[in-house]
Design an enzyme around this catalytic site. Structure first.
Site, short mmCIF file in Angstrom:
data_model
loop_
_atom_site.label_atom_id
_atom_site.label_comp_id
_atom_site.label_asym_id
_atom_site.label_seq_id
_atom_site.Cartn_x
_atom_site.Cartn_y
_atom_site.Cartn_z
N MET A 257 113.20 53.26 1.95
CA MET A 257 114.39 52.20 1.86
C MET A 257 114.51 51.27 2.96
O MET A 257 114.86 50.01 2.87
CB MET A 257 115.68 53.03 2.14
N CYS A 258 114.16 51.64 4.24
CA CYS A 258 113.81 50.95 5.33
C CYS A 258 112.91 49.51 5.16
O CYS A 258 113.13 48.36 5.59
CB CYS A 258 113.28 51.59 6.76
N THR A 259 111.78 49.80 4.52
CA THR A 259 111.04 48.69 4.24
C THR A 259 111.67 47.71 3.30
O THR A 259 111.59 46.68 3.62
CB THR A 259 109.70 49.11 3.45
N SER B 228 114.67 46.06 5.39
CA SER B 228 114.33 45.03 6.68
C SER B 228 112.98 44.58 6.65
O SER B 228 112.86 43.48 7.25
CB SER B 228 114.36 46.42 7.75
#
Length: 448
Positions: A222-224, A227
């Protein structure tokens, strides 16, 4: 197909008589005489052929690459009462392998075009199309069929159909009534690999028993996605997972439908915009549809082999002339060509076919998020489980992900412990998910 000297039907629609002398000789050779591979209890007669021609009712789920081959094979094998379900419409990219479709059919429902083609080409065959989702039909509909055969590209749909057939089973004094068993023949392909399997609900391993055999779904961190997107797929997943629920472009509570062109167009447009912000190339409409629908690459020759294997198993079960596959066949022609079979075993604690609540163990200090993670892990592979429990005599929704307003209201529960939520040792949790038509019961046991 008819020989050159035999009459060819111009329009073999439902109800039109088109039998001719010798038409079913190829089938009679299997049903009206014994052979080295026939079932030990098989008695040759013409009754089996009459059952195929007049009585046996089949449901084909999917009218894509596998479905087109299945419809053709089954119709030419003597099956005349066939229903087909498919919620998709024809795309230009389908035409290279889904041979019942032509360029003029682009945009039309696959089920309807496939049914029209078979009905027009094969006399006496009556294919009834259903341009709907399998979830649109209830138990009464599925009970109508002697055998169900599916050529799906969705594991979720397979699991739902598997659950539906399990729900049709009746037990008397814990003994399965075999008259309630509707065999499921399942085929699947991925590039140059494929498999076919025979599932006798309640008797053999079901789809849920063997989830680990299916290719894992690719998930991006999810961070990839949020962001640091680097791939076009990251941009599409961002719009699908984060932007769609936030903006609700087609109204509050409307779920993303991978078969709705307007939905895919919205995802594509917004994914392209995000890709441009990060100088990422490669976002196309086709890729967008593939990511949203989790489309698996298909090869026409593999579809033909697996469809033939599935149709053969349908023929065996419908006629009882041969022993069915026991119960899983693997085909691979990536490097050379080979196939093998094995018997997948039932799981005693299978959530679909064990008929018992599933026992789960957590400390009372565990948070509801841990239970949610357990339900969506590699073993159970639920997609968006909704968790409810009976507390103080009332049903309480602990977490529901699919409705935005309820998700926001129940989200704080994920950070609360099971004890804080009022759950007790031996508590039953009812879990609903898109992978099953039935609520799955879990019995919660507290560990020290």
């Amino acid at each position: 197909m008819a020989d050159a000297e035999e009459p060819m039907a111009v329009n073999g629609g439902c109800g039109e008589t088109g039998d001719w002398e010798g038409r079913w000789n190829h089938v009679k050779k299997f049903l009206e005489r014994s052979g080295p591979f026939t079932h030990p209890e098989f008695e040759p007669s013409n009754e089996s052929l009459q059952f195929l021609l007049e009585t046996c009712k089949l449901l084909v789920v999917g009218a894509g690459g596998l479905g087109c081959e299945l419809l053709k094979n089954l119709a030419l094998s003597g099956f005349r009462q066939i229903h087909v379900i498919d919620m998709d419409t024809i795309d230009v990219s389908n035409l290279n392998r889904q041979f019942l479709f032509r360029p003029k059919d682009v945009g039309r429902p696959k089920a309807e075009v496939a049914a029209d083609f078979i009905n027009a080409r094969i006399p006496d065959c009556c294919v009834t199309p259903h341009f709907k989702k399998i979830q649109d039909f209830d138990e009464t509909f599925y009970r109508e069929f002697h055998i169900i055969v599916c050529g799906l590209d969705s594991i979720i749909a397979r699991r739902w159909l598997n659950g539906m057939l399990m729900s049709l089973l009746n037990y008397e004094d814990s003994v399965l009534q075999q008259s309630t068993v509707i065999p499921l023949i399942d085929g699947g392909t991925e590039g140059f690999k494929g498999n076919s399997r025979v599932i006798l609900p309640g008797m053999t391993a079901c789809v849920e028993c063997t989830l680990e055999l299916y290719p894992p779904q690719i998930n991006f961190p999810m961070c990839t996605i949020a962001s640091m997107p680097r791939l076009p797929e990251h941009c599409i997943e961002y719009v699908r997972i984060l932007q769609w629920p936030k903006e609700q472009p087609f109204g509050e509570g409307v779920q993303l439908d991978g078969d709705d062109p307007e939905h895919i167009e919205w995802i594509f447009t917004n994914s392209l915009e995000r890709a441009n912000q990060f100088n990422i190339r490669g976002v196309t409409y086709r890729l967008t549809q593939g990511v949203v629908k989790r489309i698996i690459p298909a090869v026409a020759s593999t579809n033909a082999v697996i469809a033939a294997a599935c149709a053969t198993e349908v023929f065996k079960i419908a006629t009882s002339a041969y022993i069915p596959l026991n119960n899983y066949l693997v085909f691979n022609d990536v490097d050379g060509l080979y196939s093998y079979t094995f018997e997948a075993e039932k799981k005693e604690n299978c959530p679909a076919c064990s008929q018992l609540p599933q026992n789960i163990q957590f400390p009372s200090s565990a948070k509801l998020q841990e239970v949610l993670d357990y339900l969506t892990n590699d073993t159970l592979q639920m997609k968006a489980p909704a968790i409810t429990a009976t507390l103080e005599g009332k049903n309480k929704t602990l977490y529901l992900q699919t409705v935005t307003s309820i998700e926001e209201r129940t989200r704080p529960n994920l950070c609360r412990t099971l004890k804080e939520l009022g759950l007790v040792d031996g508590q039953e949790l009812a879990v609903a998910d898109v992978t099953t038509p039935q609520t799955v019961l879990f019995k919660l046991h507290f560990t020290a």
